[in-house]
Design an enzyme around this catalytic site. Sequence first.
Site, mmCIF file in Angstrom:
data_model
loop_
_atom_site.group_PDB
_atom_site.id
_atom_site.type_symbol
_atom_site.label_atom_id
_atom_site.label_comp_id
_atom_site.label_asym_id
_atom_site.label_seq_id
_atom_site.Cartn_x
_atom_site.Cartn_y
_atom_site.Cartn_z
ATOM 1 N N LEU A 171 0.849 -1.199 0.000
ATOM 2 C CA LEU A 171 0.000 0.000 0.000
ATOM 3 C C LEU A 171 0.880 1.242 0.000
ATOM 4 O O LEU A 171 1.702 1.415 0.892
ATOM 5 C CB LEU A 171 -0.862 0.018 1.275
ATOM 6 C CG LEU A 171 -1.694 -1.254 1.514
ATOM 7 C CD1 LEU A 171 -2.163 -1.329 2.951
ATOM 8 C CD2 LEU A 171 -2.870 -1.307 0.544
ATOM 9 N N HIS A 172 0.724 2.087 -1.018
ATOM 10 C CA HIS A 172 1.497 3.335 -0.986
ATOM 11 C C HIS A 172 0.888 4.479 -1.772
ATOM 12 O O HIS A 172 1.468 5.567 -1.833
ATOM 13 C CB HIS A 172 2.931 3.080 -1.485
ATOM 14 C CG HIS A 172 3.044 2.877 -2.970
ATOM 15 N ND1 HIS A 172 2.827 1.672 -3.572
ATOM 16 C CD2 HIS A 172 3.351 3.736 -3.961
ATOM 17 C CE1 HIS A 172 2.994 1.778 -4.885
ATOM 18 N NE2 HIS A 172 3.303 3.028 -5.152
#
Length: 375
Positions: free
Chosen positions: A206-207
């Site tokens: 997740l980014h």
Amino acid sequence: MRDNPLVLHVLGARPNFVKAAPVVRALDELGIRQGIIHTGQHYDALMSDVFFADLGLPEPIANLGVGSGTHARQTAALLTGLEDVVLEHRPALVVVYGDVNSTLAAILVCAKLHVPTAHVEAGLRSFDREMPEEVNRVVTDALSDLLFATSPEALSHLANEGVDPAKVHLVGNPMIDSLFAALPKLDPAPVRERLGIDGTYAVATLHRPANVDDPEAARELVDAVLGVAEQVPVVVPLHPRGRQRLAEAGLVNRPGLQIIDPLGYVDFLSLVRGAALVVTDSGGVQEETTMLGVPCLTVRPNTERPITVTHGTNRLVTPASLPAAASKALADGAATPSGELPPLWDGAAGPRIARVIEAWLRGDSLSPAAKGRVQ
Ligand code: UD1
Ligand code: UDP
């Protein structure tokens, strides 16, 4: 053509390294003089050095050390650093990759210095201008002299934006070349053992700013991931962006959830290869899971890589729909709707790109405008 023209590759962020390695290798096999400029956009060893080692990339001839900052500050540092280095080396061609700020800055610098450019991964569109990457893609493609597309829908996107089709080459996906090259080394067992993972597991990355920068969005996302962790142990090799925000929202080590540092390329893909499910907002991971046949749930409202949905294992989900989608994916396993993988994702994109570049350097396929600029 100049004697022994120089090709420079501008690389800055993790996905750039993965896309460039096969192109660098193939140009090397053709005996073309080349060098890598590392902008330093990514600088942690686990976001940069480990990729040079895992992918066999040569040492950069320069590292600009631009580091992190707001979009304006980071891009400004990239512009001034890259202008100096392009003026110093006077390359015949600069090759840029993907959609990161280093890519955008290199294209702007070269356009103003009248240095020809090639864009690898041209024509991807999410049609979501709130994504910083979409802005970078549109500008990069408008200013590139050679455009290398990874999937057929890119050709119509570029045509719709008025890009001359003579500049565009459908070559396949160099990120998949890197995956194929690494396949013999992709063994989940040692990574699992190191992480103490027994049995079925999921991997999450997740980014995206839209997911991790805003506290409310981060909370929704973390609740959704916890909903998956109730069903299957989840390992999260976490990108440095948003690490603190996600931790504040509850993404911390607990039974069923293991938060770890980003993994090197071979370790990460080894873990993905053995996973029952991947949850992500990454661009590249959508492509890699398609090729590895691992179910992928992408927590985004759109994707610039729809071919991974039509020809792959990828499904778009919202945070609210993630836990139920995970349950279904864990029960059903991977399925590709068309039964066919994306065309030309065959491990030979790098050599195709290198052959076009070689011909272009010889002047075989130069447009009149670009011809005038290659001395
Ligand atoms: C960038 C790209 C994104 C890509 C991602 C790949 C842009 C606009 N975004 O996002 O498209 O998907 O790389 O990973 O170019 N940081 C570190 N160490 C590092 C690098 C970054 O701690 O080595 C932290 C810093 O706090 C920094 C933040 O991560 O402010 C964001 O880094 P940045 O390069 O600006 O963007 P990414 O989110 O990594
Ligand atoms: N990747 C990796 N280690 C990780 C997470 C990702 O090696 O911990 C690799 C992944 O296999 C892919 C690339 O990094 O090749 C994708 O980069 P990222 O998700 O950061 O960027 P995006 O593709 O979203 O631009």
